[in-house]
Design a protein around this motif. Structure first.
Motif, PDB file in Angstrom:
ATOM      1  N   HIS A  29      65.319 -21.098  18.179  1.00 39.34           N
ATOM      2  CA  HIS A  29      66.381 -20.317  18.823  1.00 39.34           C
ATOM      3  C   HIS A  29      65.710 -19.109  19.469  1.00 39.34           C
ATOM      4  O   HIS A  29      65.231 -18.212  18.777  1.00 39.34           O
ATOM      5  CB  HIS A  29      67.417 -19.882  17.784  1.00 39.34           C
ATOM      6  N   ASP A  30      65.644 -19.123  20.795  1.00 41.56           N
ATOM      7  CA  ASP A  30      65.019 -18.035  21.544  1.00 41.56           C
ATOM      8  C   ASP A  30      66.062 -16.942  21.782  1.00 41.56           C
ATOM      9  O   ASP A  30      66.645 -16.837  22.868  1.00 41.56           O
ATOM     10  CB  ASP A  30      64.453 -18.581  22.861  1.00 41.56           C
ATOM     11  N   VAL A  31      66.276 -16.131  20.750  1.00 41.89           N
ATOM     12  CA  VAL A  31      67.231 -15.024  20.865  1.00 41.89           C
ATOM     13  C   VAL A  31      66.709 -14.039  21.913  1.00 41.89           C
ATOM     14  O   VAL A  31      65.516 -13.733  21.960  1.00 41.89           O
ATOM     15  CB  VAL A  31      67.422 -14.321  19.509  1.00 41.89           C
ATOM     16  N   SER A  32      67.611 -13.543  22.771  1.00 44.30           N
ATOM     17  CA  SER A  32      67.185 -12.743  23.921  1.00 44.30           C
ATOM     18  C   SER A  32      68.097 -11.547  24.124  1.00 44.30           C
ATOM     19  O   SER A  32      69.320 -11.662  24.044  1.00 44.30           O
ATOM     20  CB  SER A  32      67.209 -13.597  25.191  1.00 44.30           C
ATOM     21  N   ALA A  33      67.474 -10.386  24.413  1.00 49.62           N
ATOM     22  CA  ALA A  33      68.216  -9.180  24.792  1.00 49.62           C
ATOM     23  C   ALA A  33      68.175  -9.098  26.312  1.00 49.62           C
ATOM     24  O   ALA A  33      67.192  -8.653  26.905  1.00 49.62           O
ATOM     25  CB  ALA A  33      67.596  -7.945  24.158  1.00 49.62           C
ATOM     26  N   ARG A  34      69.243  -9.535  26.963  1.00 48.83           N
ATOM     27  CA  ARG A  34      69.214  -9.711  28.419  1.00 48.83           C
ATOM     28  C   ARG A  34      69.104  -8.386  29.172  1.00 48.83           C
ATOM     29  O   ARG A  34      68.510  -8.344  30.256  1.00 48.83           O
ATOM     30  CB  ARG A  34      70.473 -10.448  28.878  1.00 48.83           C
TER      31      ARG A  34
END
Length: 319
Positions: A193-198
C-alpha cells in the motif's frame, strides 16, 4: 525431491500420503509457498503460511539454523528455500493461525524502490503520456508496517491517499541483469500500500516533494505474505483492488502494467545493485483519491484494504 522414482518438481506439493495401493489415499492439499514473518509468544520468526489466513509452519523452531528475519532467510539462497520445503513436508512445528501475529514479510530491506505511472489506465485518468522508460522514486525502509498495524495520520498533510501495488521481492543479488535472466533474481511477490501525502507530492510545496510525500512514517504497509513466483501462474495477470470502509475505490489487473518485472529489473540494475530482500513497488492502477472529481482523501478512522488475487489482503486503519 524423488519418491519411489517419481520426480516432483516445483511448485511444492507438500507431504505426500502414500499407501500400499497407489493413489488410494488422497494427496494432502497443494501448499503454496507463502513466506511470512510472524510473532508468537513474544518471539519473532520466519515461517510458511499453509494457506491464505491459514496456519503457519515455524521454520525457526523446526531448524535453529533458519534465520529469524526474512532478509537473513533470503540471504541463504536456494539452500534455505530447500530447507523450508523439507520442514513443511515433515508436518512439524505448525502454529494455529489464531496464535500468530503476522508482521510485514520484509522489515529491513536495503532498498524500497517504486515505479511511477506504470499502469496505462492510471496514465489515462491523469491525462499524461504513457512513459517510454520506467520512472523511479523510493521510500525509506522505515516506512514499512505490517498487516493490521495502524497508519498514523501525519499532522503535516491534509491529503492522505491510497494506492494498491504489486511488489516484487528480490531473492538474488544482481547488477546489469538481462530480461532473459530477470526472474531468476525474483523470489516472489507481495501486496503493498503506497500511502501518499498528495499536497507534498505535487505542486503545493516548492514544486513537489516526492520523497517527503511518499516516505512519512508508516507509508508502506506490506504483506501479508511473499508468494513465491512459481506459485503464481502469471504475476502480470492478477486482479488488484482497494477498498476504503468496504467501498471499492480501485479495481484493475496487473496486465495493465506498462513495464513488467523483467523490464523493470533490466532497467534499474543499470544503475543499482539489487540485493536479497529489496522491494520494488510496481505502480498503481486508476481510482486513487487525488484524481477523483471532486478529490477524495483518507481520514482518521478509515479502514483501507488493498488486495491482490492469489496473494492476499492487507488491512490497516488510519488513526
Amino acid at each position: 525431491m524423488t519418491i519411489r522414482g517419481i520426480i516432483l518438481s516445483w511448485p511444492f506439493y507438500g507431504t505426500l500420503l502414500l499407501s500400499r495401493k497407489p493413489f488410494s489415499t488422497p494427496i494432502r492439499a497443494l501448499h503454496t509457498m507463502r513466506l511470512v514473518q510472524f510473532e508468537c509468544d513474544n518471539k519473532r520468526g520466519v515461517g510458511v503460511q499453509l494457506s491464505n489466513e491459514g496456519d503457519v509452519v515455524d521454520l525457526c523452531s523446526a531448524d535453529p539454523s533458519v534465520p529469524r528475519d526474512m532478509r537473513g532467510f533470503l540471504d541463504g539462497g536456494q539452500a534455505m528455500i530447500d530447507t523450508a520445503k523439507q520442514i513443511v513436508e515433515s508436518g512439524r512445528s505448525i502454529l494455529p493461525a489464531d496464535k500468530v501475529k503476522l508482521l510485514a514479510p520484509m522489515t529491513n530491506p536495503d532498498k524500497v524502490l517504486c515505479v511511477g505511472n506504470n499502469y496505462k489506465d492510471h496514465c489515462d485518468e491523469q491525462g499524461v503520456p504513457v512513459p517510454t522508460e520506467p520512472v523511479f522514486f523510493n521510500k525509506f525502509p522505515s516506512t514499512i508496517i505490517g498487516p493490521g498495524d495502524p497508519i498514523p495520520y501525519p499532522v503535516e498533510t491534509e491529503s492522505l491517499d491510497w494506492e494498491v501495488e504489486l511488489a516484487i521481492v528480490i531473492g538474488k543479488k544482481g547488477k546489469n541483469i538481462k530480461k532473459s535472466e530477470a526472474m531468476t533474481h525474483v523470489v516472489g511477490y507481495t501486496v503493498a500500500h503506497d500511502v501518499s501525502a498528495r499536497d507534498w507530492q505535487f505542486s503545493g510545496h516548492t514544486g513537489g516533494q516526492w520523497l517527503i510525500g511518499k516516505s512519512m512514517d508508516a507509508f508502506c504497509p506490506l504483506g501479508p505474505a511473499i508468494v513465491m513466483k512459481e506459485d503464481l501462474k502469471d504475476p502480470h495477470n492478477l486482479g488488484l483492488r482497494t477498498r476504503v470502509n468496504g467501498e471499492t475505490k480501485q479495481d484493475s489487473n496487473t496486465k495493465q502494467l506498462v513495464f513488467k518485472t523483467e523490464h523493470i529489473l533490466e532497467f534499474i540494475t543499470r544503475f543499482f545493485t539489487l540485493l536479497p530482500g529489496d522491494i520494488i513497488l510496481t505502480g498503481t492502477p486508476p481510482g486513487v483519491g487525488v484524481f477523483r472529481k471532486p478529490p477524495q482523501y483518507l481520514k482518521k478512522g478509515d479502514v483501507v484494504e488493498v488486495e491482490i488475487d492469489n496473494i492476499g489482503t492487507l488491512k490497516n486503519q488510519v488513526v
